[in-house]
Design a protein around this motif. Structure first.
Motif, PDB file in Angstrom:
ATOM      1  N   PHE A 197       0.902  -1.188   0.084  1.00  0.00           N
ATOM      2  CA  PHE A 197       0.011   0.059   0.040  1.00  0.00           C
ATOM      3  C   PHE A 197       0.789   1.312   0.097  1.00  0.00           C
ATOM      4  CE2 PHE A 197      -3.705  -2.689   1.093  1.00  0.00           C
ATOM      5  CZ  PHE A 197      -4.686  -2.043   0.502  1.00  0.00           C
ATOM      6  N   PHE A 198       2.145   1.181   0.520  1.00  0.00           N
ATOM      7  CA  PHE A 198       2.888   2.538   0.939  1.00  0.00           C
ATOM      8  C   PHE A 198       3.926   2.421  -0.168  1.00  0.00           C
ATOM      9  CE2 PHE A 198       0.947   2.398   5.306  1.00  0.00           C
ATOM     10  CZ  PHE A 198      -0.404   2.785   5.035  1.00  0.00           C
ATOM     11  N   LYS A 205       3.150   6.810  -1.773  1.00  0.00           N
ATOM     12  CA  LYS A 205       4.629   6.926  -1.484  1.00  0.00           C
ATOM     13  C   LYS A 205       4.835   7.333   0.157  1.00  0.00           C
ATOM     14  CE  LYS A 205       9.070   8.792  -2.490  1.00  0.00           C
ATOM     15  NZ  LYS A 205       9.636   9.963  -3.558  1.00  0.00           N
ATOM     16  N   TRP A 206       5.166   6.386   1.080  1.00  0.00           N
ATOM     17  CA  TRP A 206       5.496   6.957   2.335  1.00  0.00           C
ATOM     18  C   TRP A 206       6.908   7.316   2.772  1.00  0.00           C
ATOM     19  CZ3 TRP A 206       4.119   3.914   7.545  1.00  0.00           C
ATOM     20  CH2 TRP A 206       4.143   4.899   8.487  1.00  0.00           C
ATOM     21  N   ASN A 207       7.271   8.264   1.901  1.00  0.00           N
ATOM     22  CA  ASN A 207       8.771   8.670   2.122  1.00  0.00           C
ATOM     23  C   ASN A 207       8.638  10.046   1.856  1.00  0.00           C
ATOM     24  OD1 ASN A 207      10.154   6.355   3.021  1.00  0.00           O
ATOM     25  ND2 ASN A 207      10.434   5.871   0.830  1.00  0.00           N
ATOM     26  N   THR A 208       9.245  11.099   2.747  1.00  0.00           N
ATOM     27  CA  THR A 208       9.485  12.351   2.437  1.00  0.00           C
ATOM     28  C   THR A 208      10.999  12.768   1.971  1.00  0.00           C
ATOM     29  OG1 THR A 208       9.758  12.802   4.964  1.00  0.00           O
ATOM     30  CG2 THR A 208       7.382  12.955   3.829  1.00  0.00           C
ATOM     31  N   SER A 209      11.145  14.086   1.845  1.00  0.00           N
ATOM     32  CA  SER A 209      12.426  14.348   1.403  1.00  0.00           C
ATOM     33  C   SER A 209      13.691  14.135   2.352  1.00  0.00           C
ATOM     34  CB  SER A 209      12.595  15.721   0.955  1.00  0.00           C
ATOM     35  OG  SER A 209      12.103  16.696   2.197  1.00  0.00           O
ATOM     36  N   LEU A 221       8.314   4.450   5.771  1.00  0.00           N
ATOM     37  CA  LEU A 221       7.966   3.206   5.454  1.00  0.00           C
ATOM     38  C   LEU A 221       8.792   2.166   6.056  1.00  0.00           C
ATOM     39  CD1 LEU A 221       6.097   0.705   4.793  1.00  0.00           C
ATOM     40  CD2 LEU A 221       6.901   0.921   2.520  1.00  0.00           C
ATOM     41  N   ASP A 222      10.266   2.555   5.654  1.00  0.00           N
ATOM     42  CA  ASP A 222      11.374   1.520   5.994  1.00  0.00           C
ATOM     43  C   ASP A 222      11.433   1.667   7.656  1.00  0.00           C
ATOM     44  OD1 ASP A 222      11.920   0.744   3.681  1.00  0.00           O
ATOM     45  OD2 ASP A 222      13.694   2.155   3.336  1.00  0.00           O
ATOM     46  N   LEU A 223      11.436   2.828   8.201  1.00  0.00           N
ATOM     47  CA  LEU A 223      11.506   3.152   9.707  1.00  0.00           C
ATOM     48  C   LEU A 223      10.129   2.482  10.330  1.00  0.00           C
ATOM     49  CD1 LEU A 223      12.537   6.864   9.897  1.00  0.00           C
ATOM     50  CD2 LEU A 223      13.943   5.032  10.499  1.00  0.00           C
ATOM     51  N   TRP A 224       9.121   2.570   9.921  1.00  0.00           N
ATOM     52  CA  TRP A 224       7.730   1.948  10.462  1.00  0.00           C
ATOM     53  C   TRP A 224       8.068   0.484  10.531  1.00  0.00           C
ATOM     54  CZ3 TRP A 224       3.999   2.688  13.581  1.00  0.00           C
ATOM     55  CH2 TRP A 224       2.874   1.851  13.556  1.00  0.00           C
ATOM     56  N   LYS A 251      -0.649  12.121   7.454  1.00  0.00           N
ATOM     57  CA  LYS A 251      -0.087  13.257   8.169  1.00  0.00           C
ATOM     58  C   LYS A 251       1.315  13.441   8.269  1.00  0.00           C
ATOM     59  CE  LYS A 251      -4.051  13.738  11.258  1.00  0.00           C
ATOM     60  NZ  LYS A 251      -4.164  14.838  11.046  1.00  0.00           N
ATOM     61  N   THR A 252       1.943  12.350   8.230  1.00  0.00           N
ATOM     62  CA  THR A 252       3.710  12.534   8.144  1.00  0.00           C
ATOM     63  C   THR A 252       3.965  12.802   6.713  1.00  0.00           C
ATOM     64  OG1 THR A 252       3.973  10.172   7.719  1.00  0.00           O
ATOM     65  CG2 THR A 252       4.129  10.795   9.912  1.00  0.00           C
ATOM     66  N   VAL A 253       3.328  12.564   5.660  1.00  0.00           N
ATOM     67  CA  VAL A 253       3.613  12.925   4.331  1.00  0.00           C
ATOM     68  C   VAL A 253       3.231  14.543   3.940  1.00  0.00           C
ATOM     69  CG1 VAL A 253       2.974  12.841   1.878  1.00  0.00           C
ATOM     70  CG2 VAL A 253       3.344  10.616   3.268  1.00  0.00           C
ATOM     71  N   ASP A 254       2.362  15.033   4.933  1.00  0.00           N
ATOM     72  CA  ASP A 254       1.944  16.385   4.979  1.00  0.00           C
ATOM     73  C   ASP A 254       2.813  17.110   5.629  1.00  0.00           C
ATOM     74  OD1 ASP A 254       0.051  16.068   2.905  1.00  0.00           O
ATOM     75  OD2 ASP A 254      -1.610  16.020   4.580  1.00  0.00           O
ATOM     76  N   ASP A 255       3.336  16.476   6.804  1.00  0.00           N
ATOM     77  CA  ASP A 255       4.182  17.235   7.797  1.00  0.00           C
ATOM     78  C   ASP A 255       5.263  16.297   8.714  1.00  0.00           C
ATOM     79  OD1 ASP A 255       4.923  18.811  10.003  1.00  0.00           O
ATOM     80  OD2 ASP A 255       3.171  18.663  11.193  1.00  0.00           O
ATOM     81  N   GLU A 256       6.217  16.278   7.849  1.00  0.00           N
ATOM     82  CA  GLU A 256       7.279  15.444   8.253  1.00  0.00           C
ATOM     83  C   GLU A 256       7.982  15.707   9.792  1.00  0.00           C
ATOM     84  OE1 GLU A 256      11.008  15.014   6.072  1.00  0.00           O
ATOM     85  OE2 GLU A 256      10.484  16.645   4.963  1.00  0.00           O
ATOM     86  N   SER A 257       7.701  16.987  10.053  1.00  0.00           N
ATOM     87  CA  SER A 257       8.011  17.413  11.533  1.00  0.00           C
ATOM     88  C   SER A 257       7.339  16.823  12.615  1.00  0.00           C
ATOM     89  CB  SER A 257       8.233  19.019  11.654  1.00  0.00           C
ATOM     90  OG  SER A 257       6.699  19.399  11.650  1.00  0.00           O
ATOM     91  N   MET A 258       6.106  16.273  12.390  1.00  0.00           N
ATOM     92  CA  MET A 258       5.169  15.510  13.108  1.00  0.00           C
ATOM     93  C   MET A 258       4.743  16.437  14.263  1.00  0.00           C
ATOM     94  SD  MET A 258       6.818  11.703  14.014  1.00  0.00           S
ATOM     95  CE  MET A 258       8.517  12.365  14.754  1.00  0.00           C
ATOM     96  N   ALA A 259       4.569  17.832  13.841  1.00  0.00           N
ATOM     97  CA  ALA A 259       3.850  18.924  14.517  1.00  0.00           C
ATOM     98  C   ALA A 259       2.566  18.515  14.825  1.00  0.00           C
ATOM     99  CB  ALA A 259       3.956  20.333  13.967  1.00  0.00           C
TER     100      ALA A 259
END
Length: 192
Positions: free
Chosen positions: A100-101, A109-113, A118-121, A147-155
């Motif tokens: 799925f990711f 895609k569950w990765n950001t810049s 995904l690998d960490l999860w 949410k992490t794709v939209d905000d990788e800082s996890m605010a």
């Protein structure tokens, strides 16, 4: 398997699960006559050619339509469990998350810049969680992914929030890796 090949659907792509959801498959790789007939009738696909076209259309729609993606993702939990189990085995869940990711499989895609989410999860779950995956965790993992794709800082994350324990612990796991310099540091803000 032959039928899916006839409509140009591979077993290792998300559209296969979308077809299972459409046809109300009771379990992986199984279709009932009623589900098959009613599912295709509901989308006006009464020939193999129309079913092939529908599969191609749904393949293009899945990554771009969050509601459709979520519906198929959630249905997958039910058909991926073995005979009467309430939870998914960690092994099955990680296989499905990889499907799925990952965009090459028709997923998202569950990765950001700076973060290979995904690998960490999967690394976190396999080395620190090691328990079966319940329905709530399965569903919230998709919400957390978006949410992490939209905000990788996890605010968005709040330690007092209603996330499953595995996600709360995963946030700590990622923060620790960032502090150690094992992954890129991004501005992390906690909600008070």
């Amino acid at each position: 398997m032959r039928y899916l090949a006839d409509i140009h659907v591979k077993l290792d792509e998300v559209v296969c699960l979308a077809i299972a959801e459409l046809l109300r498959s009771p379990s992986m790789g199984e279709f009932t006559r009623e589900g098959f007939v009613d599912g295709w009738k509901n989308v006006n696909c009464d020939t193999l050619q129309k079913q092939t076209g529908y599969a191609a259309t749904i393949r293009a729609r899945l990554p771009n339509e969050p509601d459709l993606f979520r519906r198929v993702y959630r249905y997958t939990f039910a058909i991926s469990r073995f005979g009467g189990q309430r939870n998914l085995s960690l092994e099955i869940a990680t296989e499905q998350w990889r499907l799925f990711f990952t965009p090459t499989n028709g997923g998202i895609k569950w990765n950001t810049s700076t973060t290979p989410w995904l690998d960490l999860w999967i690394d976190y779950l396999e080395h620190h969680w090691k328990r079966p995956i319940n329905k709530d965790l399965w569903e919230q993992a998709e919400v957390f992914m978006r949410k992490t794709v939209d905000d990788e800082s996890m605010a968005f994350w709040n330690p007092e929030g209603a996330w499953p324990g595995a996600i709360d612990e995963f946030v700590g796991f990622v923060k620790a890796k960032r502090e150690k310099g094992e992954i890129a540091q991004v501005e992390i803000m906690e909600v008070e």
